[in-house]
Write a protein that holds these residues in place. Structure first.
Motif, PDB file in Angstrom:
ATOM      1  N   GLN A 165    -100.620  73.916  -8.239  1.00  0.00           N
ATOM      2  CA  GLN A 165    -100.027  75.261  -8.121  1.00  0.00           C
ATOM      3  C   GLN A 165    -100.056  75.786  -6.689  1.00  0.00           C
ATOM      4  O   GLN A 165    -101.065  76.267  -6.187  1.00  0.00           O
ATOM      5  CB  GLN A 165    -100.725  76.223  -9.086  1.00  0.00           C
ATOM      6  N   LEU A 209     -94.297  79.829  -4.501  1.00  0.00           N
ATOM      7  CA  LEU A 209     -93.375  80.434  -3.530  1.00  0.00           C
ATOM      8  C   LEU A 209     -93.213  81.891  -3.939  1.00  0.00           C
ATOM      9  O   LEU A 209     -92.734  82.174  -5.045  1.00  0.00           O
ATOM     10  CB  LEU A 209     -92.005  79.746  -3.600  1.00  0.00           C
ATOM     11  N   GLY A 263     -91.857  73.302 -14.015  1.00  0.00           N
ATOM     12  CA  GLY A 263     -92.946  74.041 -13.375  1.00  0.00           C
ATOM     13  C   GLY A 263     -92.518  75.359 -12.765  1.00  0.00           C
ATOM     14  O   GLY A 263     -92.655  75.565 -11.559  1.00  0.00           O
ATOM     15  N   GLU A 291     -92.998  74.594 -18.514  1.00  0.00           N
ATOM     16  CA  GLU A 291     -94.225  74.971 -17.790  1.00  0.00           C
ATOM     17  C   GLU A 291     -95.454  74.592 -18.609  1.00  0.00           C
ATOM     18  O   GLU A 291     -95.575  74.943 -19.778  1.00  0.00           O
ATOM     19  CB  GLU A 291     -94.218  76.481 -17.505  1.00  0.00           C
ATOM     20  N   ASP A 347     -95.970  69.776 -21.273  1.00  0.00           N
ATOM     21  CA  ASP A 347     -96.007  68.823 -20.166  1.00  0.00           C
ATOM     22  C   ASP A 347     -94.612  68.224 -19.967  1.00  0.00           C
ATOM     23  O   ASP A 347     -94.063  67.603 -20.881  1.00  0.00           O
ATOM     24  CB  ASP A 347     -97.023  67.721 -20.538  1.00  0.00           C
ATOM     25  N   ALA A 348     -94.068  68.382 -18.766  1.00  0.00           N
ATOM     26  CA  ALA A 348     -92.710  67.891 -18.491  1.00  0.00           C
ATOM     27  C   ALA A 348     -92.605  66.373 -18.641  1.00  0.00           C
ATOM     28  O   ALA A 348     -91.512  65.850 -18.838  1.00  0.00           O
ATOM     29  CB  ALA A 348     -92.300  68.294 -17.079  1.00  0.00           C
ATOM     30  N   ASN A 383     -89.576  73.254  -7.802  1.00  0.00           N
ATOM     31  CA  ASN A 383     -90.666  73.146  -6.841  1.00  0.00           C
ATOM     32  C   ASN A 383     -91.739  72.381  -7.596  1.00  0.00           C
ATOM     33  O   ASN A 383     -92.543  72.964  -8.307  1.00  0.00           O
ATOM     34  CB  ASN A 383     -91.126  74.542  -6.413  1.00  0.00           C
TER      35      ASN A 383
HETATM   36  N1  SAM Z   1     -91.923  77.043  -9.342  1.00  0.00           N
HETATM   37  C1  SAM Z   1     -93.089  77.818  -8.952  1.00  0.00           C
HETATM   38  C2  SAM Z   1     -92.913  78.296  -7.528  1.00  0.00           C
HETATM   39  O1  SAM Z   1     -92.035  77.745  -6.844  1.00  0.00           O
HETATM   40  O2  SAM Z   1     -93.655  79.170  -7.111  1.00  0.00           O
HETATM   41  C3  SAM Z   1     -94.371  77.027  -9.111  1.00  0.00           C
HETATM   42  C4  SAM Z   1     -94.424  75.715  -8.377  1.00  0.00           C
HETATM   43  S1  SAM Z   1     -96.011  74.919  -8.411  1.00  0.00           S
HETATM   44  C5  SAM Z   1     -95.838  73.853  -7.016  1.00  0.00           C
HETATM   45  C6  SAM Z   1     -95.892  73.729  -9.738  1.00  0.00           C
HETATM   46  C7  SAM Z   1     -95.809  74.310 -11.141  1.00  0.00           C
HETATM   47  O3  SAM Z   1     -95.736  73.232 -12.085  1.00  0.00           O
HETATM   48  C8  SAM Z   1     -97.018  75.129 -11.575  1.00  0.00           C
HETATM   49  O4  SAM Z   1     -96.585  76.298 -12.190  1.00  0.00           O
HETATM   50  C9  SAM Z   1     -97.755  74.234 -12.595  1.00  0.00           C
HETATM   51  O5  SAM Z   1     -98.466  74.965 -13.578  1.00  0.00           O
HETATM   52  C10 SAM Z   1     -96.612  73.474 -13.189  1.00  0.00           C
HETATM   53  N2  SAM Z   1     -96.984  72.148 -13.758  1.00  0.00           N
HETATM   54  C11 SAM Z   1     -97.975  71.308 -13.343  1.00  0.00           C
HETATM   55  N3  SAM Z   1     -97.966  70.173 -14.074  1.00  0.00           N
HETATM   56  C12 SAM Z   1     -96.944  70.302 -14.964  1.00  0.00           C
HETATM   57  C13 SAM Z   1     -96.437  69.452 -16.001  1.00  0.00           C
HETATM   58  N4  SAM Z   1     -96.975  68.249 -16.266  1.00  0.00           N
HETATM   59  N5  SAM Z   1     -95.382  69.900 -16.731  1.00  0.00           N
HETATM   60  C14 SAM Z   1     -94.830  71.123 -16.481  1.00  0.00           C
HETATM   61  N6  SAM Z   1     -95.276  71.957 -15.512  1.00  0.00           N
HETATM   62  C15 SAM Z   1     -96.310  71.556 -14.766  1.00  0.00           C
END
Ligand code: SAM
Length: 280
Positions: free
Chosen positions: A27, A30, A55, A77, A103-104, A122
């Motif tokens: 995490q 942005l 995410g 998410e 989980d994606a 992101n």
């Molecule tokens: N998109 C948001 C931004 O730009 O501020 C958050 C980006 S952050 C780098 C990555 C996001 O992916 C987090 O919200 C995290 O909880 C989520 N995430 C992490 N592993 C994931 C998974 N396996 N499947 C889906 N989401 C996931």
């Protein structure tokens, strides 16, 4: 920070929902909505497309995508703490945002969307390469997505677009460039994120070609590039000897010097070798 919609600023959203960043989930948020709108524009045109976002976190990019006119956004998410904040965005854009908690790597979200589908994310850095490899290696080509606009650590972005002979050239370069056009469209310093990661980041836009640049069987190409780049500094006749007892002959028949090395081999040459080694 400027407003792109009537929703509260992201810092207020994070405070209201207690979304302290968790490292294990990759995490790095942005919070500048000008920046997320810019990334959304790089992913466009969006008004004629459904968007798959991985995410969304507190929803900065999600808001950018919706404000830039995305027909529909499906966001996956993993962190349940983010879901109430995302529900507020869904309420502000009735019928245009669906959020899937999970989980994606396990959720097959694409089947819920109507083509053309654009991917924008992101990405959490720990699953970025795995997701990209899956998107680049579907059972049939062209893939389900019409473009993918993705944030990576800059080092990974450079690998995706690297040319043969460069230090960054590797398996991801061959896979991405065989049947798509990847380019770096934006670079971001650590301070663009909250909390700032240790490394610089870059946004890569990948546009699939209607047909691969050179004919080859995908599974064979995957096997060859995996073996070749596992020992990238070895001569190909040594690095690939596990693929065939006759590897020198196959390399020569594909027009490749057996003494050459993976890091110097063009995508075209890898495809020629894949045709040569393809099981009949
Ligand atoms: N998109 C948001 C931004 O730009 O501020 C958050 C980006 S952050 C780098 C990555 C996001 O992916 C987090 O919200 C995290 O909880 C989520 N995430 C992490 N592993 C994931 C998974 N396996 N499947 C889906 N989401 C996931």
């Amino acid at each position: 920070m400027s407003a792109i919609d009537a929703l509260p600023p992201l810092r207020a959203v994070i405070a209201a929902h207690g979304l302290s960043a968790r490292k294990a989930l990759g995490q790095n948020f942005l919070l500048d909505l000008n920046l997320t709108a810019k990334i959304a524009r790089a992913a466009g045109p969006l008004d004629t497309a459904d968007v798959l976002e991985i995410g969304p976190g507190p929803g900065g990019l999600t808001r950018g995508l919706l404000a830039e006119g995305a027909r529909r956004v499906l966001a996956v998410e993993k962190d349940p703490r983010c879901l109430p904040a995302l529900a507020e965005i869904a309420a502000a854009y009735p019928g245009r945002l669906e959020v899937v908690g999970g989980d994606a790597l396990r959720v097959d979200a694409a089947e819920r969307l109507t083509p053309p589908i654009r991917i924008a994310a992101n990405l959490p850095y720990n699953i970025g390469t795995e997701l990209l490899t899956r998107w680049l290696d579907p059972p049939a080509w062209p893939p389900f997505w019409a473009s993918a606009t993705l944030m990576f650590q800059r080092e990974v972005a450079e690998r995706i677009v690297a040319a043969p002979g460069s230090k960054a050239y590797g398996r991801l370069s061959v896979l991405a460039q065989w049947r798509a056009v990847p380019r770096i469209v934006m670079e971001l310093p650590p301070e663009a994120f909250t909390p700032p990661p240790k490394v610089r980041s870059a946004v890569v836009r990948i546009d699939p070609l209607p047909v691969p640049r050179f004919p080859a069987d995908g599974a064979t190409l995957m096997r060859i590039t995996a073996a070749a780049f596992r020992q990238r500094r070895k001569m190909l006749r040594a690095a690939l000897k596990g693929l065939s007892p006759d590897i020198e002959r196959h390399l020569t028949a594909a027009g490749i010097a057996p003494t050459d090395r993976a890091e110097r081999l063009s995508v075209e040459a890898f495809c020629a070798l894949a045709r040569e080694l393809q099981p009949v």
